[in-house]
Design a protein around this motif. Sequence first.
Motif, PDB file in Angstrom:
ATOM      1  N   ALA A  68      12.274  -0.749  11.685  1.00  0.00           N
ATOM      2  CA  ALA A  68      12.925  -0.007  10.467  1.00  0.00           C
ATOM      3  C   ALA A  68      13.281   1.234  11.130  1.00  0.00           C
ATOM      4  O   ALA A  68      12.707   1.903  12.243  1.00  0.00           O
ATOM      5  CB  ALA A  68      12.163  -0.051   9.298  1.00  0.00           C
ATOM      6  N   ILE A  69      14.459   1.902  10.571  1.00  0.00           N
ATOM      7  CA  ILE A  69      14.839   3.140  10.705  1.00  0.00           C
ATOM      8  C   ILE A  69      14.832   4.119   9.403  1.00  0.00           C
ATOM      9  O   ILE A  69      15.275   3.573   8.374  1.00  0.00           O
ATOM     10  CB  ILE A  69      16.368   3.391  11.380  1.00  0.00           C
ATOM     11  N   VAL A  70      14.337   5.315   9.588  1.00  0.00           N
ATOM     12  CA  VAL A  70      14.486   6.160   8.574  1.00  0.00           C
ATOM     13  C   VAL A  70      15.448   7.386   8.808  1.00  0.00           C
ATOM     14  O   VAL A  70      15.354   7.753  10.123  1.00  0.00           O
ATOM     15  CB  VAL A  70      13.259   6.874   7.964  1.00  0.00           C
ATOM     16  N   GLN A  71      16.521   7.578   7.990  1.00  0.00           N
ATOM     17  CA  GLN A  71      17.638   8.556   8.519  1.00  0.00           C
ATOM     18  C   GLN A  71      17.565   9.667   7.428  1.00  0.00           C
ATOM     19  O   GLN A  71      17.260   9.529   6.228  1.00  0.00           O
ATOM     20  CB  GLN A  71      18.969   7.742   8.031  1.00  0.00           C
ATOM     21  N   PHE A  72      18.036  10.773   8.066  1.00  0.00           N
ATOM     22  CA  PHE A  72      18.166  12.073   7.169  1.00  0.00           C
ATOM     23  C   PHE A  72      19.562  12.716   7.437  1.00  0.00           C
ATOM     24  O   PHE A  72      20.104  12.795   8.508  1.00  0.00           O
ATOM     25  CB  PHE A  72      16.957  12.912   7.372  1.00  0.00           C
ATOM     26  N   VAL A 125      16.704  -0.172   7.233  1.00  0.00           N
ATOM     27  CA  VAL A 125      17.443   0.976   7.151  1.00  0.00           C
ATOM     28  C   VAL A 125      17.001   1.899   5.752  1.00  0.00           C
ATOM     29  O   VAL A 125      17.478   1.420   4.790  1.00  0.00           O
ATOM     30  CB  VAL A 125      18.835   1.294   7.414  1.00  0.00           C
ATOM     31  N   PHE A 126      16.313   3.008   5.732  1.00  0.00           N
ATOM     32  CA  PHE A 126      16.324   3.869   4.789  1.00  0.00           C
ATOM     33  C   PHE A 126      16.796   5.299   4.829  1.00  0.00           C
ATOM     34  O   PHE A 126      16.362   5.864   5.853  1.00  0.00           O
ATOM     35  CB  PHE A 126      14.553   4.093   4.490  1.00  0.00           C
ATOM     36  N   SER A 127      17.573   5.734   4.270  1.00  0.00           N
ATOM     37  CA  SER A 127      18.514   6.839   4.166  1.00  0.00           C
ATOM     38  C   SER A 127      18.058   7.831   3.014  1.00  0.00           C
ATOM     39  O   SER A 127      18.535   7.589   1.815  1.00  0.00           O
ATOM     40  CB  SER A 127      19.925   6.536   4.472  1.00  0.00           C
ATOM     41  N   ILE A 141       6.124   4.755   2.877  1.00  0.00           N
ATOM     42  CA  ILE A 141       6.857   3.729   2.044  1.00  0.00           C
ATOM     43  C   ILE A 141       7.353   2.578   2.781  1.00  0.00           C
ATOM     44  O   ILE A 141       7.257   1.302   2.765  1.00  0.00           O
ATOM     45  CB  ILE A 141       7.667   4.200   0.964  1.00  0.00           C
ATOM     46  N   ALA A 142       8.352   2.866   3.944  1.00  0.00           N
ATOM     47  CA  ALA A 142       8.896   2.010   4.685  1.00  0.00           C
ATOM     48  C   ALA A 142       7.897   1.169   5.488  1.00  0.00           C
ATOM     49  O   ALA A 142       8.160  -0.152   5.674  1.00  0.00           O
ATOM     50  CB  ALA A 142       9.693   2.726   5.933  1.00  0.00           C
ATOM     51  N   MET A 143       6.926   1.961   6.060  1.00  0.00           N
ATOM     52  CA  MET A 143       5.860   1.266   6.692  1.00  0.00           C
ATOM     53  C   MET A 143       5.251   0.105   5.986  1.00  0.00           C
ATOM     54  O   MET A 143       4.518  -0.673   6.382  1.00  0.00           O
ATOM     55  CB  MET A 143       5.013   2.058   7.345  1.00  0.00           C
ATOM     56  N   ASN A 144       5.107   0.284   4.504  1.00  0.00           N
ATOM     57  CA  ASN A 144       4.560  -0.308   3.771  1.00  0.00           C
ATOM     58  C   ASN A 144       4.972  -1.519   3.191  1.00  0.00           C
ATOM     59  O   ASN A 144       4.503  -2.513   2.459  1.00  0.00           O
ATOM     60  CB  ASN A 144       3.578   0.574   2.590  1.00  0.00           C
ATOM     61  N   GLU A 168       8.227  -6.531   4.778  1.00  0.00           N
ATOM     62  CA  GLU A 168       9.180  -7.039   5.913  1.00  0.00           C
ATOM     63  C   GLU A 168       9.135  -6.138   7.066  1.00  0.00           C
ATOM     64  O   GLU A 168       9.757  -6.519   7.941  1.00  0.00           O
ATOM     65  CB  GLU A 168      10.618  -7.067   5.168  1.00  0.00           C
ATOM     66  N   VAL A 169       8.531  -5.136   6.960  1.00  0.00           N
ATOM     67  CA  VAL A 169       8.522  -3.836   8.191  1.00  0.00           C
ATOM     68  C   VAL A 169       7.298  -3.875   8.940  1.00  0.00           C
ATOM     69  O   VAL A 169       6.222  -4.055   8.398  1.00  0.00           O
ATOM     70  CB  VAL A 169       8.912  -2.547   7.507  1.00  0.00           C
ATOM     71  N   ASP A 170       7.761  -3.818  10.478  1.00  0.00           N
ATOM     72  CA  ASP A 170       6.532  -3.763  11.123  1.00  0.00           C
ATOM     73  C   ASP A 170       6.129  -2.295  11.264  1.00  0.00           C
ATOM     74  O   ASP A 170       6.904  -1.519  11.916  1.00  0.00           O
ATOM     75  CB  ASP A 170       6.753  -4.211  12.479  1.00  0.00           C
ATOM     76  N   ALA A 171       5.124  -1.754  10.627  1.00  0.00           N
ATOM     77  CA  ALA A 171       4.560  -0.455  10.749  1.00  0.00           C
ATOM     78  C   ALA A 171       4.733   0.420  12.131  1.00  0.00           C
ATOM     79  O   ALA A 171       4.439   1.469  12.231  1.00  0.00           O
ATOM     80  CB  ALA A 171       3.424  -0.386   9.813  1.00  0.00           C
ATOM     81  N   ASP A 172       4.475  -0.635  12.998  1.00  0.00           N
ATOM     82  CA  ASP A 172       4.189  -0.002  14.372  1.00  0.00           C
ATOM     83  C   ASP A 172       5.721   0.226  15.185  1.00  0.00           C
ATOM     84  O   ASP A 172       5.866   0.551  16.248  1.00  0.00           O
ATOM     85  CB  ASP A 172       3.399  -1.096  15.227  1.00  0.00           C
TER      86      ASP A 172
END
Length: 319
Positions: A85-89, A112-114, A165-168, A171-175
């Motif tokens: 996953a990617i978090v964007q700002f 993707v979380f923006s 939240i994304a890591m939890n 469907e997302v691999d927290a690593d």
Amino acid sequence: MPLIDMPLEQLYSYKGRNPRPEDFDAYWERALEEMRAVDPQIELVPSSFQVPFADCFDLYFTGVRGARIHAKYVRPKHAPEPHPAIVQFHGYSWHAGDWSDKLNYAALGFSVFSMDCRGQGGSSEDTGGVKGTTLNGHIVRGLNDHPDNLLMRHIFLDTAQLAGIAMNMPEVDADRVGAMGGSQGGALTLACASLEPRVRRLAPVYPFLSDYKRVWEMDLAKDAYAELKTYFRHFDPRHEQEEQIFEKLGYIDLQHLTNRIKGEVLMSVGLADTICPPSTQFAAYNNITSPKTADIYPDYGHEHIPEVSDRTIQFMLEL
């Protein structure tokens, strides 16, 4: 090439000018405790914008001080789970951007979380509640109040909370979570990985919010940093409180946070940048102790830089 800042060899050794408050570490541990105590009350709402290969959601969560924070969430339909996953700002005063901006990473198998920064151009709430000025900027908002009420503190915490939240997400691999953004988005990328050190890869581009005193001394408290000059003109015209003001700004100065980063960093810097001077960016960069690379663009300022997006994708694909 004309120099607007230090020579490059000096930039690589510069560690910053802005003072670090003595209780800096305790300040941020207290902030993180406040964040962890919040029930995020996560809500996913399917967006009216959809594409064949991904599901698009408006994601809402409760941040510190009760603000409902909004992020756009794009989840690939056919990627194996768990996937990266990617978090964007986003940049200062802007918002999470168009849905289409996220589809390149979704097509590559990333969620993707923006995030919309609270009180800026998107849909996140600003619950307010500070004493003193709210005029002309989020850097100075809360500066007349207790340091725990600095608005940028809350925004930094929102970034870490979103990454968690994304890591939890199942469907997302927290690593395998990365963070990215330019200008304010670059600053928030660094803040996110400082406060949520499980972030594995960071790609900040000309990061903002670092080494405020250096900005001031370069006479560049204008454009994105104009609120610093406005604050002094309105509230300390003789600069009698200058030392205390810069020390308080030190709580939200990235150069003091980045030694917490554990992930690998690819930072892009334009040496002609007069909005976020290169030395202020290197103040944050040089305090990072994890693996890092600075991509240098001698002829570019605070603007679109060719290759940066392509190099960032290649960097993130290693997740």
